[in-house]
Design an enzyme around this catalytic site. Structure first.
Site, PDB file in Angstrom:
ATOM      1  N   GLY A 144       0.907  -1.525  -0.155  1.00 23.38           N
ATOM      2  CA  GLY A 144      -0.039  -0.400  -0.135  1.00 23.38           C
ATOM      3  C   GLY A 144       0.501   1.033   0.173  1.00 23.38           C
ATOM      4  O   GLY A 144       2.020   1.326   0.078  1.00 23.38           O
ATOM      5  N   CYS A 145       0.472   2.570   0.392  1.00 25.22           N
ATOM      6  CA  CYS A 145       1.427   3.278   0.233  1.00 25.22           C
ATOM      7  C   CYS A 145       1.743   3.806   1.013  1.00 25.22           C
ATOM      8  O   CYS A 145       3.089   4.652   1.613  1.00 25.22           O
ATOM      9  CB  CYS A 145       0.172   4.929  -0.070  1.00 25.22           C
ATOM     10  SG  CYS A 145      -1.172   4.938   0.995  1.00 25.22           S
ATOM     11  N   THR A 146       1.226   2.989   2.681  1.00 23.83           N
ATOM     12  CA  THR A 146       2.263   3.510   3.020  1.00 23.83           C
ATOM     13  C   THR A 146       2.825   2.108   3.833  1.00 23.83           C
ATOM     14  O   THR A 146       3.522   1.774   4.975  1.00 23.83           O
ATOM     15  CB  THR A 146       1.713   3.562   5.178  1.00 23.83           C
ATOM     16  OG1 THR A 146       0.093   2.913   4.988  1.00 23.83           O
ATOM     17  CG2 THR A 146       0.358   5.044   4.422  1.00 23.83           C
TER      18      THR A 146
END
Length: 388
Positions: free
Chosen positions: A360-362
């Site tokens: 994911g983006c994190t």
């Protein structure tokens, strides 16, 4: 007598008067040693730093090849870097100085330095834990200790309840779990909240710039790079102009106050390091560190660190795991270490929960059906992949 010399005498007199007013006449004001040989900017640059620190009321013993005269600065003449470091050790051992600032020091394993920077977004000070040295041979154990070292350093410098953020690097999620274990067992720790919309104590690059926490926990190699970026992003890299240097060496059974600066550190940063050292002396950093370590051990630190060191047995045969029937995966579970991701997926397969790994983006995520999220979370928490 030249006007310049008269002005220096007057300046020195006012410094002594200020010290008497501040301490009530005590003579225990911190004396900090500075080794000057080895700087890429020359010995005169570090002499300028010593003079700047003396103007702030700090007494400095300047270890270099030149005999200089300035109120609050005393010269200790040496002929080489090696001789300068020996003189630093002698001054510390004799009690003639309470701390030292130098460009290199062979810290033992278990000791690493906590730097301090000025974050650009709001001009806020932030402690980088850590920036040089090796805290532990196990990565997660080292990062847990780094958090404690950073907290102790910040408290000794007057930050009563420092907020702690974990830089989003390998090991951060496991460190968060271990620190939460300590917190749940009574160790007082304030986790910071990321400035990004999804929050959490795991910090992203934006949080470095914003200063979202008082103590940023990272490994020393990453921390070293961060120190160089924060201190010289305005100068092109060859002159460190902002901040307080790479900080004091912190660790169990290490009783010397040694702070590190770089060979590229300019006078403003070296002066900041001297101030940093004086703050730690005034804050009785050894007592603060001992109290912090005692509190953490009372909350089960030794057991936490032993768990960090536990490794899978080498050569253990891989267990065959049957993949459950595929399902549509629209839900995500965050907080799993990248190195543990595939193991987490297979542990869910063992419980007949279909899951896939993703990014994911994190950071890493486990993808699965919405209907299986709560059951999967319970399994992952039980196996130590994520925190509650």
């Amino acid at each position: 007598m030249a006007d310049k010399d008269i002005n220096r005498i007057i300046a020195g007199t006012f410094l002594e008067m200020a010290d008497i007013l501040e301490t009530g006449g005590e003579t225990s004001r911190a004396v900090i040693a500075l080794t000057a040989l080895g700087s890429e900017h020359g010995e005169d640059e570090l002499y300028r730093a010593a003079a700047m620190a003396a103007n702030q009321g700090i007494r400095v013993k300047f270890i270099g090849t030149k005999s200089v005269s300035y109120p609050g600065v005393e010269t200790v003449c040496v002929s080489s870097e090696e001789e300068g470091h020996k003189e630093l050790e002698n001054l510390l051992a004799s009690g003639a100085v309470q701390g030292g600032v130098t460009m290199h020091y062979p810290f033992p394993i278990g000791v690493s330095t906590v730097g301090r920077v000025i974050t650009p977004a709001k001009g806020k000070a932030m402690y980088i834990a850590t920036t040089t040295g090796t805290t532990a041979l196990d990565r997660v154990e080292g990062l847990v200790r780094n958090a404690l070292y950073g907290i102790a350093t910040a408290k000794a410098c007057g930050v009563a309840e420092p907020t702690v953020g974990l830089l989003n690097i390998d090991g951060a999620r496991q460190v968060e779990i271990q620190l939460q274990r300590l917190q749940n067992s009574g160790y007082s720790i304030r986790f910071a909240t990321s400035g990004r919309s999804d929050g959490g104590a795991v910090m992203r690059g934006n949080d470095l710039l914003m200063g979202s926490c008082d103590v940023m926990v990272t490994d020393s190699l990453t921390g070293n790079i961060l120190m160089k970026l924060f201190s010289s992003y305005n100068t092109g890299g060859n002159y460190e102009s902002v901040g307080y240097g790479y900080g004091p060496g912190m660790g169990e059974n290490f009783d010397k106050l040694i702070l590190i600066v770089s060979r590229a550190s300019g006078a403003p940063v070296v002066k900041g390091a001297i101030e940093f050292a004086a703050e730690l002396v005034r804050g009785d950093y050894q007592r603060v560190f001992a109290m912090e370590l005692k509190a953490a051990k009372q909350a089960g630190l030794d057991a936490v660190l032993a768990g960090c060191r536990a490794q899978k047995q080498a050569g253990e045969p891989a267990e065959a795991v049957v993949q459950p029937p595929k399902e549509v995966v629209t839900a995500e579970i965050h907080g799993i270490e990248i190195l543990d991701l595939e193991d987490a997926v297979k542990d869910l397969w063992k419980e007949n929960i279909y899951a896939e790994s993703g990014m994911g983006c994190t950071g890493p995520v486990v993808l699965l059906s919405e209907a299986k999220v709560e059951q999967a979370k319970s399994i992952l928490i039980g196996k130590g992949y994520i925190s509650e």
